[in-house]
Design an enzyme around this catalytic site. Structure first.
Site, PDB file in Angstrom:
ATOM      1  N   LYS A   1      18.503 -71.764   5.766  1.00 36.07           N
ATOM      2  CA  LYS A   1      17.645 -72.302   6.827  1.00 36.07           C
ATOM      3  C   LYS A   1      18.496 -72.468   8.073  1.00 36.07           C
ATOM      4  O   LYS A   1      19.469 -73.219   8.074  1.00 36.07           O
ATOM      5  CB  LYS A   1      17.045 -73.644   6.388  1.00 36.07           C
ATOM      6  CG  LYS A   1      16.092 -74.255   7.404  1.00 36.07           C
ATOM      7  CD  LYS A   1      14.796 -73.464   7.523  1.00 36.07           C
ATOM      8  CE  LYS A   1      13.820 -74.164   8.479  1.00 36.07           C
ATOM      9  NZ  LYS A   1      12.547 -73.433   8.589  1.00 36.07           N
TER      10      LYS A   1
ATOM     11  N   GLU B   1      15.853 -67.962   7.092  1.00 37.56           N
ATOM     12  CA  GLU B   1      14.558 -68.446   7.568  1.00 37.56           C
ATOM     13  C   GLU B   1      14.711 -69.171   8.896  1.00 37.56           C
ATOM     14  O   GLU B   1      15.548 -70.063   9.046  1.00 37.56           O
ATOM     15  CB  GLU B   1      13.920 -69.394   6.547  1.00 37.56           C
ATOM     16  CG  GLU B   1      12.530 -69.842   6.975  1.00 37.56           C
ATOM     17  CD  GLU B   1      11.918 -70.881   6.062  1.00 37.56           C
ATOM     18  OE1 GLU B   1      10.920 -71.509   6.485  1.00 37.56           O
ATOM     19  OE2 GLU B   1      12.425 -71.088   4.946  1.00 37.56           O
ATOM     20  N   GLY B   2      13.887 -68.776   9.854  1.00 36.16           N
ATOM     21  CA  GLY B   2      13.918 -69.403  11.164  1.00 36.16           C
ATOM     22  C   GLY B   2      13.162 -70.714  11.194  1.00 36.16           C
ATOM     23  O   GLY B   2      12.747 -71.260  10.169  1.00 36.16           O
TER      24      GLY B   2
ATOM     25  N   GLY C   1       9.880 -72.082  13.077  1.00 36.71           N
ATOM     26  CA  GLY C   1       8.766 -71.694  13.934  1.00 36.71           C
ATOM     27  C   GLY C   1       8.812 -70.212  14.240  1.00 36.71           C
ATOM     28  O   GLY C   1       9.052 -69.386  13.364  1.00 36.71           O
TER      29      GLY C   1
ATOM     30  N   VAL D   1       2.408 -71.052   9.519  1.00 32.95           N
ATOM     31  CA  VAL D   1       1.795 -69.769   9.129  1.00 32.95           C
ATOM     32  C   VAL D   1       2.144 -69.380   7.694  1.00 32.95           C
ATOM     33  O   VAL D   1       1.742 -68.316   7.223  1.00 32.95           O
ATOM     34  CB  VAL D   1       2.206 -68.626  10.091  1.00 32.95           C
ATOM     35  CG1 VAL D   1       1.713 -68.899  11.491  1.00 32.95           C
ATOM     36  CG2 VAL D   1       3.712 -68.381  10.060  1.00 32.95           C
ATOM     37  N   GLY D   2       2.912 -70.218   6.992  1.00 34.41           N
ATOM     38  CA  GLY D   2       3.282 -69.916   5.614  1.00 34.41           C
ATOM     39  C   GLY D   2       4.637 -69.272   5.453  1.00 34.41           C
ATOM     40  O   GLY D   2       4.911 -68.638   4.430  1.00 34.41           O
ATOM     41  N   LYS D   3       5.508 -69.472   6.443  1.00 32.75           N
ATOM     42  CA  LYS D   3       6.815 -68.803   6.432  1.00 32.75           C
ATOM     43  C   LYS D   3       7.675 -69.227   5.245  1.00 32.75           C
ATOM     44  O   LYS D   3       8.300 -68.388   4.581  1.00 32.75           O
ATOM     45  CB  LYS D   3       7.527 -69.095   7.747  1.00 32.75           C
ATOM     46  CG  LYS D   3       8.897 -68.450   7.892  1.00 32.75           C
ATOM     47  CD  LYS D   3       9.473 -68.672   9.275  1.00 32.75           C
ATOM     48  CE  LYS D   3       9.902 -70.095   9.540  1.00 32.75           C
ATOM     49  NZ  LYS D   3       8.844 -71.025   9.950  1.00 32.75           N
TER      50      LYS D   3
ATOM     51  N   GLY E   1      -2.765 -71.892  -0.693  1.00 32.10           N
ATOM     52  CA  GLY E   1      -2.476 -72.844  -1.750  1.00 32.10           C
ATOM     53  C   GLY E   1      -1.412 -72.401  -2.724  1.00 32.10           C
ATOM     54  O   GLY E   1      -1.190 -73.069  -3.743  1.00 32.10           O
TER      55      GLY E   1
END
Length: 238
Positions: free
Chosen positions: A37, A109-110, A112, A13-15, A202
């Site tokens: 991460k 950041e997770g 998924g 989704v662009g995370k 993009g």
């Protein structure tokens, strides 16, 4: 927000690009930034992961991982298949808290979605946020189907007493269809939180210097940017 947890409503989704935009915008505002991460999957020992991609796009951030596993699977499954110890929510929370002593902002950041399992006990990114008492930024897709996954994510956060500052659209198409344009009004409604940005599709392909210059224009003032949700909605009104 010394620590901000960033979750997607699902995969792709662009995370990571949204995390890079938040990092770049915070850096432009003069803040020191670390990106953590929680569990990197689907990469080998020497391959760049999401935290390094954030650093490539955003600039001078501290990039760190708690664990990485080779298979592109949920962290608990990937750890089991690799015969390695899983990452636990407390491990992630402790790493984030340490980084927060040395940086103005830590982005966690997770992997998924919010409830993707880290370990056999069912630990998730939501548990990490709970341990830290940190807000959770939701990164959602633009088009059909996003309202359901966004509302489910927001409901889970509320059920745990966790705050979400808002929703960022991880990839806004160059030619948005009717669903995407309607979702600009509906996403904040189902999330119970404001729309805080929209990244152009993009964006990750931009040269790093161009990405860093543009990032503040993709995010709202709550995230140190200049993006205006109402102006964006009016421009794309169905």
């Amino acid at each position: 927000m010394p620590i901000l947890v960033i979750t997607g409503t699902g995969t792709e989704v662009g995370k990571t690009v949204a995390t890079a935009a938040v990092a770049a915008t915070a850096l432009a505002a003069g803040r020191s930034v670390a990106v953590l991460k929680a569990a990197q999957t689907g990469v080998g020992p020497d391959e760049p992961g999401d935290a390094r991609e954030v650093a490539r796009l955003a600039g001078a951030v501290t990039a760190a991982e708690v664990a990485r596993y080779p298979d592109p699977l949920a962290p608990a499954t990937a750890a089991r298949r690799a015969g390695r110890a899983p990452v636990h929510p407390r491990d992630v929370a402790e790493a984030a808290a340490k980084l927060a002593t040395e940086h103005d902002l830590v982005l966690v950041e997770g992997a998924g979605g919010l409830l993707v399992r880290f370990d056999a006990a069912g630990g998730t990114l939501a548990d990490v946020a709970g341990l830290l008492g940190a807000p959770v930024l939701i990164v959602a897709s633009a088009g059909l189907g996003t309202l359901n996954t966004t509302e489910l994510t927001a409901r889970e956060l509320r059920s745990r007493g966790l705050e979400s500052p808002g929703v960022v659209i991880g990839s806004w198409p160059g030619a948005p269809d009717l669903a995407a344009r309607c979702n600009l009004a509906d996403l904040p409604d189902v999330a119970g939180a404001p729309l805080l940005g929209a990244l152009p599709a993009g964006a990750a392909a931009l040269a790093p210097a161009a990405f860093r210059a543009a990032a503040p224009h993709w995010l709202a003032p709550r995230l140190d940017g200049t993006w205006d949700a109402e102006v964006f909605r009016m421009r794309h009104a169905p």
